[in-house]
Design a protein around this motif. Structure first.
Motif, PDB file in Angstrom:
ATOM      1  N   THR A  32       0.841  -1.196   0.000  1.00 51.38           N
ATOM      2  CA  THR A  32       0.000   0.000   0.000  1.00 51.38           C
ATOM      3  C   THR A  32       0.877   1.247   0.000  1.00 51.38           C
ATOM      4  OG1 THR A  32      -1.671  -1.220   1.274  1.00 51.38           O
ATOM      5  CG2 THR A  32      -1.900   1.172   1.153  1.00 51.38           C
ATOM      6  N   VAL A  33       0.559   2.157  -0.913  1.00 48.95           N
ATOM      7  CA  VAL A  33       1.286   3.415  -1.043  1.00 48.95           C
ATOM      8  C   VAL A  33       0.307   4.567  -0.884  1.00 48.95           C
ATOM      9  CG1 VAL A  33       2.536   4.923  -2.659  1.00 48.95           C
ATOM     10  CG2 VAL A  33       3.110   2.490  -2.514  1.00 48.95           C
ATOM     11  N   TYR A  34       0.696   5.554  -0.071  1.00 47.45           N
ATOM     12  CA  TYR A  34      -0.121   6.745   0.134  1.00 47.45           C
ATOM     13  C   TYR A  34       0.532   7.877  -0.656  1.00 47.45           C
ATOM     14  CZ  TYR A  34      -1.089   3.516   3.869  1.00 47.45           C
ATOM     15  OH  TYR A  34      -1.358   2.357   4.556  1.00 47.45           O
ATOM     16  N   ALA A  35      -0.089   8.226  -1.779  1.00 47.92           N
ATOM     17  CA  ALA A  35       0.489   9.209  -2.695  1.00 47.92           C
ATOM     18  C   ALA A  35       0.145  10.609  -2.211  1.00 47.92           C
ATOM     19  CB  ALA A  35      -0.043   8.993  -4.110  1.00 47.92           C
ATOM     20  N   ARG A  36       1.081  11.233  -1.534  1.00 47.05           N
ATOM     21  CA  ARG A  36       0.846  12.563  -0.965  1.00 47.05           C
ATOM     22  C   ARG A  36       1.169  13.620  -2.023  1.00 47.05           C
ATOM     23  NH1 ARG A  36       3.392  11.444   5.153  1.00 47.05           N
ATOM     24  NH2 ARG A  36       1.643  10.112   5.836  1.00 47.05           N
ATOM     25  N   PHE A  37       0.129  14.021  -2.754  1.00 48.93           N
ATOM     26  CA  PHE A  37       0.297  14.948  -3.857  1.00 48.93           C
ATOM     27  C   PHE A  37       0.541  16.368  -3.365  1.00 48.93           C
ATOM     28  CE2 PHE A  37      -2.754  11.893  -6.055  1.00 48.93           C
ATOM     29  CZ  PHE A  37      -1.740  11.232  -6.735  1.00 48.93           C
ATOM     30  N   GLY A  38       1.490  17.044  -4.015  1.00 54.33           N
ATOM     31  CA  GLY A  38       1.638  18.471  -3.840  1.00 54.33           C
ATOM     32  C   GLY A  38       0.750  19.195  -4.835  1.00 54.33           C
ATOM     33  N   ILE A  39       1.042  20.465  -5.125  1.00 49.54           N
ATOM     34  CA  ILE A  39       0.295  21.215  -6.124  1.00 49.54           C
ATOM     35  C   ILE A  39       0.681  20.687  -7.500  1.00 49.54           C
ATOM     36  CG2 ILE A  39      -0.128  23.494  -7.117  1.00 49.54           C
ATOM     37  CD1 ILE A  39      -1.232  23.141  -4.294  1.00 49.54           C
ATOM     38  N   VAL A  40      -0.283  20.137  -8.218  1.00 54.10           N
ATOM     39  CA  VAL A  40      -0.005  19.500  -9.504  1.00 54.10           C
ATOM     40  C   VAL A  40      -0.149  20.533 -10.619  1.00 54.10           C
ATOM     41  CG1 VAL A  40      -0.601  17.610 -11.059  1.00 54.10           C
ATOM     42  CG2 VAL A  40      -0.899  17.332  -8.580  1.00 54.10           C
ATOM     43  N   LEU A  41       0.884  20.637 -11.436  1.00 61.15           N
ATOM     44  CA  LEU A  41       0.907  21.606 -12.524  1.00 61.15           C
ATOM     45  C   LEU A  41       0.726  20.905 -13.862  1.00 61.15           C
ATOM     46  CD1 LEU A  41       3.985  23.786 -11.424  1.00 61.15           C
ATOM     47  CD2 LEU A  41       1.565  24.073 -10.797  1.00 61.15           C
ATOM     48  N   GLY A  42      -0.265  21.359 -14.631  1.00 60.97           N
ATOM     49  CA  GLY A  42      -0.513  20.820 -15.958  1.00 60.97           C
ATOM     50  C   GLY A  42      -1.034  21.909 -16.868  1.00 60.97           C
ATOM     51  N   LYS A  43      -1.043  21.642 -18.158  1.00 61.98           N
ATOM     52  CA  LYS A  43      -1.458  22.664 -19.122  1.00 61.98           C
ATOM     53  C   LYS A  43      -2.950  22.966 -19.024  1.00 61.98           C
ATOM     54  CE  LYS A  43       2.085  21.984 -22.657  1.00 61.98           C
ATOM     55  NZ  LYS A  43       2.359  21.646 -24.075  1.00 61.98           N
ATOM     56  N   VAL A  44      -3.759  21.921 -18.905  1.00 58.68           N
ATOM     57  CA  VAL A  44      -5.209  22.126 -18.964  1.00 58.68           C
ATOM     58  C   VAL A  44      -5.908  21.726 -17.675  1.00 58.68           C
ATOM     59  CG1 VAL A  44      -5.301  21.885 -21.467  1.00 58.68           C
ATOM     60  CG2 VAL A  44      -5.526  19.853 -20.055  1.00 58.68           C
ATOM     61  N   GLY A  45      -5.171  21.287 -16.693  1.00 59.84           N
ATOM     62  CA  GLY A  45      -5.781  20.879 -15.443  1.00 59.84           C
ATOM     63  C   GLY A  45      -4.869  21.201 -14.278  1.00 59.84           C
ATOM     64  N   GLY A  46      -5.298  20.810 -13.080  1.00 56.23           N
ATOM     65  CA  GLY A  46      -4.513  21.121 -11.901  1.00 56.23           C
ATOM     66  C   GLY A  46      -4.629  22.585 -11.528  1.00 56.23           C
ATOM     67  N   ALA A  47      -3.656  23.078 -10.781  1.00 61.76           N
ATOM     68  CA  ALA A  47      -3.732  24.429 -10.232  1.00 61.76           C
ATOM     69  C   ALA A  47      -3.270  25.514 -11.194  1.00 61.76           C
ATOM     70  CB  ALA A  47      -2.891  24.503  -8.960  1.00 61.76           C
ATOM     71  N   LEU A  48      -2.453  25.154 -12.202  1.00 62.56           N
ATOM     72  CA  LEU A  48      -1.790  26.180 -13.005  1.00 62.56           C
ATOM     73  C   LEU A  48      -2.731  27.105 -13.782  1.00 62.56           C
ATOM     74  CD1 LEU A  48       0.967  27.315 -13.617  1.00 62.56           C
ATOM     75  CD2 LEU A  48       1.135  25.736 -15.562  1.00 62.56           C
ATOM     76  N   PRO A  49      -3.769  26.602 -14.460  1.00 62.06           N
ATOM     77  CA  PRO A  49      -4.653  27.522 -15.199  1.00 62.06           C
ATOM     78  C   PRO A  49      -5.253  28.614 -14.310  1.00 62.06           C
ATOM     79  CG  PRO A  49      -5.037  25.281 -15.925  1.00 62.06           C
ATOM     80  CD  PRO A  49      -4.110  25.190 -14.734  1.00 62.06           C
ATOM     81  N   LEU A  50      -5.621  28.264 -13.074  1.00 59.18           N
ATOM     82  CA  LEU A  50      -6.180  29.254 -12.154  1.00 59.18           C
ATOM     83  C   LEU A  50      -5.108  30.222 -11.681  1.00 59.18           C
ATOM     84  CD1 LEU A  50      -8.659  30.233 -10.607  1.00 59.18           C
ATOM     85  CD2 LEU A  50      -8.077  28.625  -8.787  1.00 59.18           C
ATOM     86  N   LEU A  51      -3.910  29.697 -11.381  1.00 62.48           N
ATOM     87  CA  LEU A  51      -2.817  30.561 -10.944  1.00 62.48           C
ATOM     88  C   LEU A  51      -2.367  31.506 -12.058  1.00 62.48           C
ATOM     89  CD1 LEU A  51      -0.666  27.926  -8.993  1.00 62.48           C
ATOM     90  CD2 LEU A  51      -1.908  29.854  -7.993  1.00 62.48           C
ATOM     91  N   ASN A  52      -2.536  31.080 -13.299  1.00 66.72           N
ATOM     92  CA  ASN A  52      -2.122  31.910 -14.435  1.00 66.72           C
ATOM     93  C   ASN A  52      -3.095  33.043 -14.732  1.00 66.72           C
ATOM     94  OD1 ASN A  52       0.192  30.481 -14.987  1.00 66.72           O
ATOM     95  ND2 ASN A  52      -0.749  29.186 -16.550  1.00 66.72           N
ATOM     96  N   LEU A  53      -4.340  32.882 -14.313  1.00 67.25           N
ATOM     97  CA  LEU A  53      -5.391  33.806 -14.729  1.00 67.25           C
ATOM     98  C   LEU A  53      -5.072  35.275 -14.451  1.00 67.25           C
ATOM     99  CD1 LEU A  53      -8.122  33.710 -16.141  1.00 67.25           C
ATOM    100  CD2 LEU A  53      -9.211  33.565 -13.889  1.00 67.25           C
TER     101      LEU A  53
END
Length: 307
Positions: A166-187
């Motif tokens: 069992t692995v617990y994937a502790r995600f940070g802020i995920v950056l992607g072109k069309v999803g994740g946090a980046l489009p909002l941060l770019n606005l």
């Protein structure tokens, strides 16, 4: 070697990127969805299972006897709406109920899955402007995101008693072109009003979506990896430096300041997502020999923001 991979929460940003990669690698996918199966486009290598209206026996009948990996990403979106008591209850309950169903599937399976990767978040460590967190750091530090992540991991931990890695994937802020946090941060920068958010000193532990997907594949192929794994770049940054790098890459000014009290009025308790943070390092991935393609913010943003 072709694998049988089960994904819950496959319709989201991370899920879609994983599906795209797994299909390229020739794996057979079983996507647990709440949508009606007849509304989804049938594909030879993807089996959609509408699991909300099935009991465990019927659900098991649609899954293969041998499962190489279950990836659990399911849960109500954190960023939608204000965090009222009702909303927070939904966010938590949706994760625990889905995870409980998967645990019961594992319990009754004659052949146990080899691996469960359960989503979590670096928010489990709480927030700090000075501390550095790795997978060995103390978790569950009081705020809602910390409590949410801790409870979610505890629910998934029951898989270990059945011998499932069992692995617990502790995600940070995920950056992607069309999803994740980046489009909002770019606005704000697209409208030439980008600048400092709150103090600007809050840490932002981020990861490029390509590295996130590659790390999931790496974990599937490396059987010695288990327990919590931080899905973050080895070079976290402050919100101020993140904004200045955005401005440089996008060729936009960095000038407007939004004070923390204003953000709290606008977002309420949810404001901690942007006004607070934590400096998190992916120590377990690095120790296992994982190589990040995008280990610096400049490289990641140039790749994601290029035309």
């Amino acid at each position: 070697m072709r694998k049988n991979i089960v994904i819950s929460g496959g319709s989201g940003f991370i899920g879609q990127e994983l599906i795209r990669t797994f299909r390229k690698e020739g794996h057979h996918l079983y996507i647990l969805t709440r949508q009606a199966a007849d509304r989804l486009t049938p594909l030879s290598d993807i089996h959609f299972i509408q699991w909300s209206q099935k009991d465990l026996k019927a659900l098991s009948a649609e899954l293969p006897d041998h499962i190489d990996c279950i990836i659990n990403l399911s849960g109500a979106p954190i960023n939608s709406g204000r965090w009222t008591r009702k909303r927070k209850d939904l966010i938590l309950r949706s994760r625990l109920q889905t995870t409980d169903t998967l645990i019961r599937l594992i319990e009754q399976a004659k052949i146990k899955p080899k691996l469960l990767i359960n989503a979590s978040a670096v928010g489990i460590y709480g927030t700090s402007d000075s501390a550095t967190f790795t997978e060995t750091s103390t978790s569950e530090n009081g705020d809602f995101l910390s409590h949410l992540s801790y409870q979610w991991e505890q629910a998934a931990r029951k898989a270990e008693q059945f011998g499932v890695r069992t692995v617990y994937a502790r995600f940070g802020i995920v950056l992607g072109k069309v999803g994740g946090a980046l489009p909002l941060l770019n606005l704000p920068y697209r409208f030439f009003i980008g600048g400092k958010i709150a103090s600007g000193k809050q840490w932002l532990s981020w990861i490029h979506i390509d590295d996130l997907v590659r790390l999931v594949v790496f974990i599937i192929d490396n059987q010695e990896i288990k327990g919590p794994v931080n899905f973050t770049s080895p070079n976290p940054t402050t919100m101020q430096l993140f904004g200045k790098t955005q401005a440089k890459v996008m060729k936009r000014p960095y000038w407007l300041s939004v004070p923390e009290p204003i953000i709290k009025i606008m977002l309420g308790e949810k404001s901690l997502i942007v006004t607070k943070g934590q400096r998190v390092l992916p120590q377990k991935a690095l120790n296992a020999g994982f190589h990040f393609h995008f280990d610096t913010l400049d490289a990641a943003l140039v790749d994601l923001l290029k035309k």
